[in-house]
Design a protein around this motif. Sequence first.
Motif, short mmCIF file in Angstrom:
data_model
loop_
_atom_site.label_atom_id
_atom_site.label_comp_id
_atom_site.label_asym_id
_atom_site.label_seq_id
_atom_site.Cartn_x
_atom_site.Cartn_y
_atom_site.Cartn_z
N GLU A 1 -10.88 5.06 -1.38
CA GLU A 1 -11.20 6.07 -0.36
C GLU A 1 -12.61 5.88 0.18
OE1 GLU A 1 -11.25 10.94 0.27
OE2 GLU A 1 -10.79 10.08 -1.71
N THR A 2 -13.56 5.60 -0.71
CA THR A 2 -14.96 5.52 -0.27
C THR A 2 -15.32 4.14 0.28
OG1 THR A 2 -15.64 4.99 -2.53
CG2 THR A 2 -15.69 7.30 -1.88
N PHE A 3 -14.87 3.09 -0.38
CA PHE A 3 -15.28 1.74 0.02
C PHE A 3 -14.37 1.16 1.10
CE2 PHE A 3 -15.48 -2.88 -0.35
CZ PHE A 3 -16.85 -3.10 -0.37
N LEU A 4 -13.06 1.35 0.95
CA LEU A 4 -12.11 0.80 1.92
C LEU A 4 -11.78 1.77 3.05
CD1 LEU A 4 -9.57 -0.87 -0.55
CD2 LEU A 4 -11.54 -1.94 0.57
N ASN A 5 -12.23 3.02 2.90
CA ASN A 5 -11.90 4.07 3.86
C ASN A 5 -10.39 4.27 3.96
OD1 ASN A 5 -12.61 6.10 5.71
ND2 ASN A 5 -12.34 4.73 7.47
N ALA A 6 -9.74 4.18 2.81
CA ALA A 6 -8.28 4.33 2.76
C ALA A 6 -7.93 5.19 1.55
CB ALA A 6 -7.60 2.96 2.64
N LYS A 7 -7.50 6.41 1.80
CA LYS A 7 -7.15 7.33 0.73
C LYS A 7 -5.66 7.28 0.46
CE LYS A 7 -7.50 12.19 -0.69
NZ LYS A 7 -7.95 13.54 -0.32
N LEU A 8 -5.31 6.95 -0.78
CA LEU A 8 -3.92 6.96 -1.21
C LEU A 8 -3.76 8.03 -2.28
CD1 LEU A 8 -3.02 3.16 -1.51
CD2 LEU A 8 -2.81 4.67 0.48
N GLU A 9 -2.65 8.74 -2.21
CA GLU A 9 -2.40 9.86 -3.12
C GLU A 9 -1.44 9.45 -4.23
OE1 GLU A 9 -3.86 12.66 -3.10
OE2 GLU A 9 -4.67 12.94 -1.09
N PRO A 10 -1.73 9.84 -5.47
CA PRO A 10 -0.80 9.55 -6.57
C PRO A 10 0.46 10.42 -6.47
CG PRO A 10 -2.67 10.83 -7.36
CD PRO A 10 -2.97 10.47 -5.95
N ARG A 11 1.56 9.90 -6.99
CA ARG A 11 2.84 10.60 -7.04
C ARG A 11 3.33 10.63 -8.49
NH1 ARG A 11 1.61 11.69 -1.87
NH2 ARG A 11 1.97 9.97 -0.42
N THR A 12 4.10 11.63 -8.80
CA THR A 12 4.72 11.71 -10.12
C THR A 12 6.18 11.29 -10.00
OG1 THR A 12 3.25 13.51 -10.81
CG2 THR A 12 5.28 13.20 -12.07
N SER B 1 -4.46 5.59 6.62
CA SER B 1 -4.95 4.80 5.50
C SER B 1 -4.22 3.46 5.41
CB SER B 1 -4.79 5.57 4.19
OG SER B 1 -5.65 6.70 4.15
N LEU B 2 -2.91 3.51 5.61
CA LEU B 2 -2.13 2.28 5.57
C LEU B 2 -2.54 1.33 6.69
CD1 LEU B 2 1.43 3.68 4.72
CD2 LEU B 2 -0.25 2.66 3.16
N ALA B 3 -2.84 1.87 7.86
CA ALA B 3 -3.28 1.03 8.98
C ALA B 3 -4.62 0.37 8.67
CB ALA B 3 -3.38 1.87 10.25
N THR B 4 -5.51 1.11 8.03
CA THR B 4 -6.81 0.55 7.65
C THR B 4 -6.64 -0.61 6.67
OG1 THR B 4 -7.97 2.63 8.01
CG2 THR B 4 -9.01 1.05 6.53
N LEU B 5 -5.79 -0.40 5.67
CA LEU B 5 -5.54 -1.45 4.69
C LEU B 5 -4.86 -2.65 5.33
CD1 LEU B 5 -4.32 0.79 1.73
CD2 LEU B 5 -6.50 -0.42 1.88
N SER B 6 -3.97 -2.39 6.28
CA SER B 6 -3.29 -3.49 6.97
C SER B 6 -4.28 -4.30 7.79
CB SER B 6 -2.18 -2.93 7.87
OG SER B 6 -1.53 -3.98 8.57
N GLY C 1 0.79 -1.22 0.00
CA GLY C 1 0.00 0.00 0.00
C GLY C 1 0.83 1.27 0.00
N ASP C 2 2.00 1.23 0.60
CA ASP C 2 2.82 2.43 0.70
C ASP C 2 3.60 2.71 -0.58
OD1 ASP C 2 3.61 4.64 2.23
OD2 ASP C 2 5.52 3.67 2.77
N SER C 3 3.59 1.75 -1.50
CA SER C 3 4.26 1.97 -2.80
C SER C 3 3.40 1.36 -3.90
CB SER C 3 5.66 1.35 -2.80
OG SER C 3 5.59 -0.04 -2.49
N ASP C 4 2.11 1.58 -3.79
CA ASP C 4 1.15 0.94 -4.69
C ASP C 4 1.35 1.36 -6.14
OD1 ASP C 4 -1.70 0.48 -5.95
OD2 ASP C 4 -1.70 -0.58 -4.04
N LEU C 5 1.23 0.39 -7.02
CA LEU C 5 1.35 0.65 -8.46
C LEU C 5 0.50 1.83 -8.91
CD1 LEU C 5 2.12 -0.32 -11.44
CD2 LEU C 5 -0.04 -1.59 -11.34
N LEU C 6 -0.73 1.91 -8.40
CA LEU C 6 -1.66 2.93 -8.86
C LEU C 6 -1.24 4.34 -8.50
CD1 LEU C 6 -5.12 1.28 -8.07
CD2 LEU C 6 -3.60 0.92 -10.03
N CYS C 7 -0.31 4.46 -7.57
CA CYS C 7 0.08 5.79 -7.08
C CYS C 7 1.31 6.36 -7.76
CB CYS C 7 0.33 5.73 -5.57
SG CYS C 7 -1.16 5.34 -4.63
#
Length: 237
Positions: free
Chosen positions: A125-136, A147-152, A94-100
């Motif tokens: 963000e809405t279903f899992l209650n975990a917001k991850l932000e994209p990076r460039t 968010s990472l704690a929720t996913l964990s 989750g801390d280095s997710d492909l989507l981000c």
Amino acid sequence: MSDWAPKRFWTNADVQEVDGGFAVALDGRPVKTPAKAALHVPTQAMAQAIAAEWDAQLEKVDPNTMPFTRSANAAIDKVRVQHAEVADMLAAYGDSDLLCYRAQSPAELVARQAAAWDPVLNWSETFLNAKLEPRTGVIHVPQDPASLATLSDRTHALNPFELAGFHDLVSMSGSLILGFAAAYDHMPIEDIWTMSRLDELWQEEQWGEDDEAQALIAVKQTAFIHAKRFFDASRAG
């Protein structure tokens, strides 16, 4: 397995109900895992899938044609005995997710990533209650600890059989969020696989396909779809 042999030695593979789940027996002899544990699985659907694999064997046993059996073995012999470690490893995605992690250029690829991946992050963000932000770019920037704690917590809550399937959904896609999207039926599993390969597909469009690489991709796709089927079977009534 203790009952694993180069040649078929049984006539019938049957499902048996046992305490806490189901087992498969070959002519009345219970199948065991390679570590000699009882191959007891949580659902009748999974046991039936395993029995069907044994029934499908011809003169010689081919483990490569028995994905449910192999996944159940892994759940019992490996995941069950190191559940916390496996869950921690997967949650760390989750801390280095492909989507981000997004491309800086070209603009068409940047737009394609945003169009495909942003809706899934919004779903997280809405279903899992975990917001991850994209990076460039590729430099790691930590995500929100809450968010990472929720996913964990969600990952650790999976039982060993769910976690065995979830392992491949996450590790093969490179994305914890796509793993959950598959687990919770957010979209068809084939679409999730394609989404995980967005960057590779872009490269193929630019440079063409390689036959050997395509053959390997097909094998991986089959394994990815099996992981979803195994995850679902671990929950079926």
